[in-house]
Write a protein that holds these residues in place. Structure first.
Motif, short mmCIF file in Angstrom:
data_model
loop_
_atom_site.label_atom_id
_atom_site.label_comp_id
_atom_site.label_asym_id
_atom_site.label_seq_id
_atom_site.Cartn_x
_atom_site.Cartn_y
_atom_site.Cartn_z
N ARG A 254 28.84 -34.90 35.18
CA ARG A 254 28.58 -36.28 34.77
C ARG A 254 29.62 -36.71 33.73
O ARG A 254 30.12 -37.83 33.77
CB ARG A 254 27.16 -36.39 34.21
CG ARG A 254 26.83 -37.72 33.61
CD ARG A 254 26.77 -38.82 34.65
NE ARG A 254 26.45 -40.08 33.98
CZ ARG A 254 27.03 -41.22 34.26
NH1 ARG A 254 27.93 -41.30 35.22
NH2 ARG A 254 26.71 -42.31 33.62
N VAL A 255 29.95 -35.83 32.82
CA VAL A 255 30.99 -36.13 31.82
C VAL A 255 32.33 -36.33 32.53
O VAL A 255 33.08 -37.26 32.22
CB VAL A 255 31.08 -35.01 30.77
CG1 VAL A 255 32.25 -35.22 29.84
CG2 VAL A 255 29.78 -34.91 30.00
N TYR A 256 32.61 -35.47 33.48
CA TYR A 256 33.85 -35.56 34.26
C TYR A 256 33.91 -36.90 35.01
O TYR A 256 34.95 -37.55 35.06
CB TYR A 256 33.91 -34.38 35.22
CG TYR A 256 35.22 -34.19 35.92
CD1 TYR A 256 36.36 -33.82 35.22
CD2 TYR A 256 35.31 -34.37 37.29
CE1 TYR A 256 37.56 -33.63 35.87
CE2 TYR A 256 36.52 -34.19 37.95
CZ TYR A 256 37.64 -33.82 37.24
OH TYR A 256 38.82 -33.63 37.88
N GLU A 257 32.78 -37.30 35.57
CA GLU A 257 32.70 -38.57 36.29
C GLU A 257 33.00 -39.75 35.37
O GLU A 257 33.70 -40.69 35.75
CB GLU A 257 31.30 -38.73 36.89
CG GLU A 257 31.06 -40.07 37.52
CD GLU A 257 29.59 -40.33 37.78
OE1 GLU A 257 29.28 -41.49 38.09
OE2 GLU A 257 28.77 -39.42 37.67
N LEU A 258 32.49 -39.71 34.15
CA LEU A 258 32.78 -40.78 33.19
C LEU A 258 34.28 -40.86 32.91
O LEU A 258 34.85 -41.95 32.82
CB LEU A 258 32.03 -40.54 31.88
CG LEU A 258 30.53 -40.76 31.90
CD1 LEU A 258 29.91 -40.30 30.59
CD2 LEU A 258 30.21 -42.21 32.16
N GLY A 259 34.92 -39.69 32.77
CA GLY A 259 36.36 -39.67 32.53
C GLY A 259 37.15 -40.24 33.70
O GLY A 259 38.10 -41.01 33.52
N LEU A 260 36.75 -39.88 34.91
CA LEU A 260 37.43 -40.42 36.10
C LEU A 260 37.24 -41.93 36.23
O LEU A 260 38.18 -42.65 36.60
CB LEU A 260 36.93 -39.71 37.36
CG LEU A 260 37.36 -38.26 37.52
CD1 LEU A 260 36.69 -37.65 38.76
CD2 LEU A 260 38.85 -38.14 37.61
N ALA A 261 36.04 -42.41 35.91
CA ALA A 261 35.80 -43.85 35.97
C ALA A 261 36.67 -44.58 34.95
O ALA A 261 37.15 -45.68 35.22
CB ALA A 261 34.32 -44.15 35.71
N VAL B 296 39.68 -43.49 33.84
CA VAL B 296 41.08 -43.40 34.24
C VAL B 296 41.38 -44.29 35.45
O VAL B 296 42.34 -45.05 35.45
CB VAL B 296 41.45 -41.93 34.55
CG1 VAL B 296 42.82 -41.83 35.21
CG2 VAL B 296 41.40 -41.09 33.29
N PHE B 297 40.54 -44.20 36.48
CA PHE B 297 40.87 -44.89 37.73
C PHE B 297 40.27 -46.29 37.85
O PHE B 297 40.82 -47.14 38.57
CB PHE B 297 40.41 -44.05 38.94
CG PHE B 297 41.21 -42.79 39.09
CD1 PHE B 297 42.54 -42.84 39.46
CD2 PHE B 297 40.65 -41.56 38.82
CE1 PHE B 297 43.29 -41.68 39.58
CE2 PHE B 297 41.37 -40.39 38.95
CZ PHE B 297 42.70 -40.46 39.34
N LEU B 298 39.16 -46.55 37.18
CA LEU B 298 38.54 -47.87 37.30
C LEU B 298 38.67 -48.71 36.03
O LEU B 298 38.28 -49.86 36.01
CB LEU B 298 37.04 -47.72 37.65
CG LEU B 298 36.74 -46.96 38.94
CD1 LEU B 298 35.24 -46.80 39.12
CD2 LEU B 298 37.36 -47.68 40.14
N GLY B 299 39.20 -48.10 34.98
CA GLY B 299 39.41 -48.83 33.74
C GLY B 299 38.13 -49.15 32.98
O GLY B 299 38.12 -50.04 32.14
#
Length: 97
Positions: A57-64, A66-69
């Protein structure tokens, strides 16, 4: 909830004594419900897998971010720090202890 109540309250509508009791009761119920569900979940999956799910879930927040701003809310940052501390504590636990 208490922290949210302190920082997001409207000065035109101050919290009354009954509001504080409600916040306290909801916090206690939420804490115990969360703990109960956590332990019930451990019947079905291993503790390491549960922590991995929280880490993802933490990783998902980071990806959101980086890629979705998307920006982070303070609650997300604090929650992520708590999850990472838990993952670190599990990782540093000696085997067989």
């Amino acid at each position: 909830m208490l922290i949210t109540g302190l920082f997001s309250r409207n000065p035109a509508m101050p919290l009354e004594k009954q509001d504080w009791w409600t916040i306290l009761a909801l916090g206690l119920v939420g804490y115990y419900a969360s703990s109960l569900l956590d332990f019930l979940g451990l019947r079905y999956i291993l503790a390491g897998l549960e922590r991995l799910i929280l880490f993802l879930r933490v990783y998902e927040l980071g990806l959101a971010h980086v890629f979705l701003g998307e920006s982070f809310a303070l609650q997300q940052i604090l929650g992520s720090m708590l999850v990472m501390a838990g993952v670190l504590a599990i990782s540093l636990k000696p085997r067989g202890a």
